[in-house]
Every structure is written in structure tokens, then in C-alpha cells.
Design an enzyme around this catalytic site. Sequence first.
Site, mmCIF file in Angstrom:
data_model
loop_
_atom_site.group_PDB
_atom_site.id
_atom_site.type_symbol
_atom_site.label_atom_id
_atom_site.label_comp_id
_atom_site.label_asym_id
_atom_site.label_seq_id
_atom_site.Cartn_x
_atom_site.Cartn_y
_atom_site.Cartn_z
ATOM 1 N N ALA A 65 0.859 -1.178 0.000
ATOM 2 C CA ALA A 65 0.000 0.000 0.000
ATOM 3 C C ALA A 65 0.896 1.229 0.000
ATOM 4 O O ALA A 65 2.063 1.164 0.405
ATOM 5 C CB ALA A 65 -0.909 -0.013 1.216
ATOM 6 N N GLY A 109 0.640 -5.098 1.107
ATOM 7 C CA GLY A 109 -0.641 -5.195 0.388
ATOM 8 C C GLY A 109 -0.503 -5.874 -0.962
ATOM 9 O O GLY A 109 -1.470 -6.460 -1.466
ATOM 10 N N GLU A 112 -0.595 -9.477 -0.214
ATOM 11 C CA GLU A 112 -1.977 -9.781 0.198
ATOM 12 C C GLU A 112 -2.921 -9.798 -1.005
ATOM 13 O O GLU A 112 -3.815 -10.638 -1.096
ATOM 14 C CB GLU A 112 -2.427 -8.744 1.242
ATOM 15 C CG GLU A 112 -1.663 -8.889 2.553
ATOM 16 C CD GLU A 112 -1.869 -7.728 3.507
ATOM 17 O OE1 GLU A 112 -1.766 -6.556 3.062
ATOM 18 O OE2 GLU A 112 -2.142 -7.969 4.691
ATOM 19 N N GLU A 132 5.306 -5.044 6.938
ATOM 20 C CA GLU A 132 4.625 -3.972 7.681
ATOM 21 C C GLU A 132 5.214 -3.739 9.054
ATOM 22 O O GLU A 132 5.217 -2.621 9.572
ATOM 23 C CB GLU A 132 3.112 -4.290 7.813
ATOM 24 C CG GLU A 132 2.326 -4.230 6.522
ATOM 25 C CD GLU A 132 2.311 -5.532 5.737
ATOM 26 O OE1 GLU A 132 3.165 -6.408 5.992
ATOM 27 O OE2 GLU A 132 1.443 -5.671 4.858
#
Length: 258
Positions: A65, A109, A112, A132
Amino acid sequence: MSESLIKVETRGRVGLLTLNRPKVLNALNNEVIEELAQAVRTFEADDNIGAMVLTGNEKAFAAGADIGAMQSWSYMDVYKADYLGGHWESLRHIRKPIIAAVSGYALGGGCELAMLCDFIIAADNARFGQPEIKLGVIPGYGGTQRLPRAVGKAKAMDLVLTGRMMNAEEAERAGLVSRIVAVDRLLDEAIEAATVIAAMSLPSVMMAKECVNRAFEASLSESLLFERRNFHALFSTQDQKEGMQAFVDKRKPDFKHS
Ligand code: DAK
């Protein structure tokens, strides 16, 4: 006019979606995911599409992200607006298969998003990770849930707690990816796999996807019953008659996807 964040193409009955923010290694933000979700929904509604491929570029599938965008958010900002809910969550409900074709970085992300797809084909330069923890947060888009389901607790804990990356070979050994191919073969391999799937009867493909996913949601006896009922239901399709008749006739089936 600004360039679109997702390139959308078709290859026969395959919908091809390419993340297109190369300058920031395809970092994901709300706009990217909104465009992706719209494009996926359009393919989902298109009778001429039987499967999809989601890819990035050679250097990155997606490096996570967008950190710059998230950096100043407060708890109340993200909670009240349910930030990164909406379109991000909606991708989970797509019923046609989506293959992730991963080259380069699939981090945070990005990893993911790849895991949210139905399976991952990796280029030999792919690197997967949930870094993260190094940013003072934890995975928030399924990383702590889908990764252990894919690779087991030991490796998932290792990756989530250290933030280290794993290469394609380690990812294949661990069960995160289904195949590894040379980087210049990646897209062809993924499109060929999607073409094989898209030539099958669409109702059986969608039910197969639902049944496999059910294995991660419910008890074994519930899932077995769910599978059996779906198996029964497929005897109501023309394609079951055609598929079995074609086998008996020693010819290729001509599926009508109904
Ligand atoms: N965000 C924003 N920009 C990024 C980025 C990212 N995640 N990753 C890379 N970039 C940008 C870099 O800032 C750089 O920009 P410029 O300096 O050129 O302007 C450009 O992409 C090229 O990157 P590098 O210069 O760093 O390239 P290197 O080859 O040296 O390094 C790298 C590549 C992938 C190792 C490195 O860029 C890196 O460590 N990137 C960050 C990886 C990371 O920490 N990802 C996790 C982010 S947190 C949720 C949904 C999603 C999420 C959470 C919740 N919900 C639905 C609730 C996800 C969270 C995350 O992913």
C-alpha cells in the site's frame, strides 16, 4: 488526461489486468483498488470472459500500500471512513477465477492482493513478504490470515515478525505459489493457464472455486456437504450432459457455460 492506473485487455476469454504505477513499484492506493475493482466487476459481468489474470511489471507486482499516503492518517480518520474497506474488500467476492502473475516485489498489500487471487504463478525473480512490522504496523489486508493458511504457522510467523522477503523457490516450497517460470515466460504461462480454465464450463469453474474456498471457511463435514450439493447441482447444466457425452463420443466438449 492522466494515464489509467489499471490496463485492461482481453485475450480470447481471458481478462488481463495490469497494475500501472511503475514509478512507485505499483504501490496500491484507494484509486488503484477502485479502478481494479471496477475492471474486475466488468469482467465478472461479461459472458465472454471465463477467467482473469492480474499482473504488474517485471520489477514489481506491487510493493505494498502507498506508504506516503498512509503516513499521516490518524486512528479516527481510518476508523470513521473505514479506510481501505469498500473496494478492497469487494475483490474477495469475485466468483470467476483470478490468477496472480507475480514478477518482482509482492510486498505488504501486494503480497496480500496476490494471495486474494485464486492462485499465484511466480516469475523466478519474484520476492514475497509482509514487511509492515518494519513500519510499526501489521498486515491489514489478510496477511496474518491468508499467509498461515498458505504456508503454515512457522513460516508465516517468521515472515510477519521479521519482515523478511522470500524468493520464488522458497515460496513454491512453502505452497504460496503454484508454479515458477522464467520471467519472460510469466505472462504467457498465466494467460495459457487462464485460457485452459476459461474453456471449461463456467458454472463448474465457479462452483469449484467456491468449494475450494469453503475449505478455509467451514468445518470438514459442512464443506463436504457443500461440495456434494454443488456436485449434485451441476447435473442440472447442459454442460454436464455435453462434457460426459463428449467423453463417450471421444471428442472435445463444446461447452455453452450454462
Ligand atoms: N509506497 C509508496 N511508494 C513506494 C512503495 C510503497 N509501498 N514502495 C516503493 N515505493 C517508491 C519508492 O519510494 C521510490 O520512489 P521515489 O523515491 O523514486 O520517488 C520508488 O517506489 C522506487 O522504490 P525504491 O527506490 O525504494 O526501489 P528499490 O529497488 O531500492 O527498493 C523495495 C525496492 C520494494 C525493497 C522498497 O521500495 C521498499 O521497501 N518498499 C516498501 C515496501 C513495504 O514496506 N511495503 C509494505 C507497505 S504497508 C489494508 C490494505 C492494504 C494494507 C493494509 C491494510 N486494508 C484493506 C485495511 C497494506 C499495507 C502495506 O502494504
